[in-house]
Design an enzyme around this catalytic site. Structure first.
Site, mmCIF file in Angstrom:
data_model
loop_
_atom_site.group_PDB
_atom_site.id
_atom_site.type_symbol
_atom_site.label_atom_id
_atom_site.label_comp_id
_atom_site.label_asym_id
_atom_site.label_seq_id
_atom_site.Cartn_x
_atom_site.Cartn_y
_atom_site.Cartn_z
ATOM 1 N N HIS A 176 13.388 -0.499 2.529
ATOM 2 C CA HIS A 176 13.153 -0.239 1.095
ATOM 3 C C HIS A 176 11.872 0.650 1.066
ATOM 4 C CE1 HIS A 176 10.307 -3.663 1.079
ATOM 5 N NE2 HIS A 176 9.736 -2.898 -0.054
ATOM 6 N N ASP A 179 16.572 -5.126 5.979
ATOM 7 C CA ASP A 179 15.509 -4.462 5.547
ATOM 8 C C ASP A 179 14.567 -3.819 6.837
ATOM 9 O OD1 ASP A 179 13.777 -3.105 3.597
ATOM 10 O OD2 ASP A 179 13.015 -5.235 2.782
ATOM 11 N N GLY A 201 2.495 -3.514 -1.847
ATOM 12 C CA GLY A 201 1.606 -2.555 -0.815
ATOM 13 C C GLY A 201 1.650 -3.394 0.422
ATOM 14 N N ASP A 202 2.246 -4.594 0.768
ATOM 15 C CA ASP A 202 2.272 -5.163 2.059
ATOM 16 C C ASP A 202 3.552 -4.986 2.747
ATOM 17 O OD1 ASP A 202 -0.248 -5.973 1.828
ATOM 18 O OD2 ASP A 202 0.134 -7.656 0.711
ATOM 19 N N SER A 203 4.648 -4.441 1.808
ATOM 20 C CA SER A 203 6.032 -4.246 2.432
ATOM 21 C C SER A 203 5.986 -3.304 3.690
ATOM 22 C CB SER A 203 6.599 -3.437 1.382
ATOM 23 O OG SER A 203 7.267 -4.395 0.308
#
Length: 269
Positions: free
Chosen positions: A83, A128, A216-218
């Site tokens: 994503h 993902d 922001g950690d994705s």
């Protein structure tokens, strides 16, 4: 760790109204005619409730310019979340920053991307993961990924440069780390129900809340030590309802499920 702003595409909102843990910059468009739309779940921030990581503590960590994290799968290939990107194709628009815990450090290594592979069939629900090919190798240790479910238990480490609180929308220049315990699918489904895809996703979180990944950690890794005492990646920061809420685990891509597909995709880059 999740990313914060999501390009809320209709596709991504069909199944679960959760936060994708990608940052406000959103997914990067790729220079190719065969791109597929990126889906957006909802996500949490830099590590909420985390502590500063020491320089060199997690040398495989990578910060990506679209507001996501990642890990060095190979010296010239970054593993991140599907994503975080808009599809598969050639692109030089992503910059990977590595080699530093503080992104403002003069010693930061910055390398442009050349190509992206998004998980085949990705539609915003599961699968993902994505790979980013770099223009040159980064001479730092890589992070091995789990190929079986053997290590999908115990306590994991998460790290990232994301938000330190839900809806903070600020991110962190310093790498933060935290410990999160495994949460069984049965227990995780008490909150997420059918939104959780068992077998493709793994949950982790502190029951009382207060510790989690966030926007922001994705794309960053969830990892632990193997029997030989080496770091092993078992998850990829994916999504969750808010950040660090009580009885609301973070949801991570279960890396072992896709280990073979990731290996084949990397070999083709």
């Amino acid at each position: 760790m999740k990313g914060n702003l999501l390009t809320h595409s209709t596709l991504g909102l069909l199944r679960r109204p959760a936060f994708r843990r990608a940052a406000a910059i959103g997914a990067v468009a790729l220079a190719t005619a065969s791109l597929q739309p990126v889906a957006a779940h909802a996500a949490p921030a830099p590590v909420v409730g985390g502590a500063p990581a020491a320089q060199g503590e997690f040398p495989f960590m990578v910060s990506l310019s679209m507001g996501c994290g990642g890990s060095l799968y190979k010296k010239d290939v970054v593993l991140t979340a599907a994503h975080c990107v808009d599809g598969s194709g050639n692109t030089t628009r992503i910059t990977a920053t590595a080699g530093v815990a503080d992104l403002g450090s003069a010693g930061a290594i910055k390398v442009r991307s050349t190509k992206v592979v998004q998980a085949p069939g990705y539609d915003g629900n599961g699968k993902d993961w994505a790979l980013i090919k770099l223009a040159r190798p980064i001479e730092l240790p890589t992070l091995k990924i789990a190929t079986t479910t053997r290590y999908n238990r115990g306590t994991f480490t998460v790290a990232g440069w994301g938000d330190t609180a839900e809806n903070a929308n600020t991110g962190s220049t310093k790498l933060l780390k935290a410990k999160v315990p495994f949460v069984a699918d049965r227990q995780c489904k008490r909150h997420y129900g059918a939104r959780l895809i068992a077998g493709q996703e793994i949950c982790a979180g502190v029951p009382r809340g207060g510790v989690d990944t966030c926007q922001g950690d994705s794309g960053g890794p969830m990892f632990r030590k193997d029997d030989a005492g080496k770091w092993l990646q078992v998850g990829i920061v994916s999504w969750g309802d808010g950040c660090a809420r009580p009885l609301t685990p973070g949801v991570y891509t279960e890396v072992s499920t896709f280990a073979g597909a990731i290996s084949r995709a990397a070999a083709g880059l």
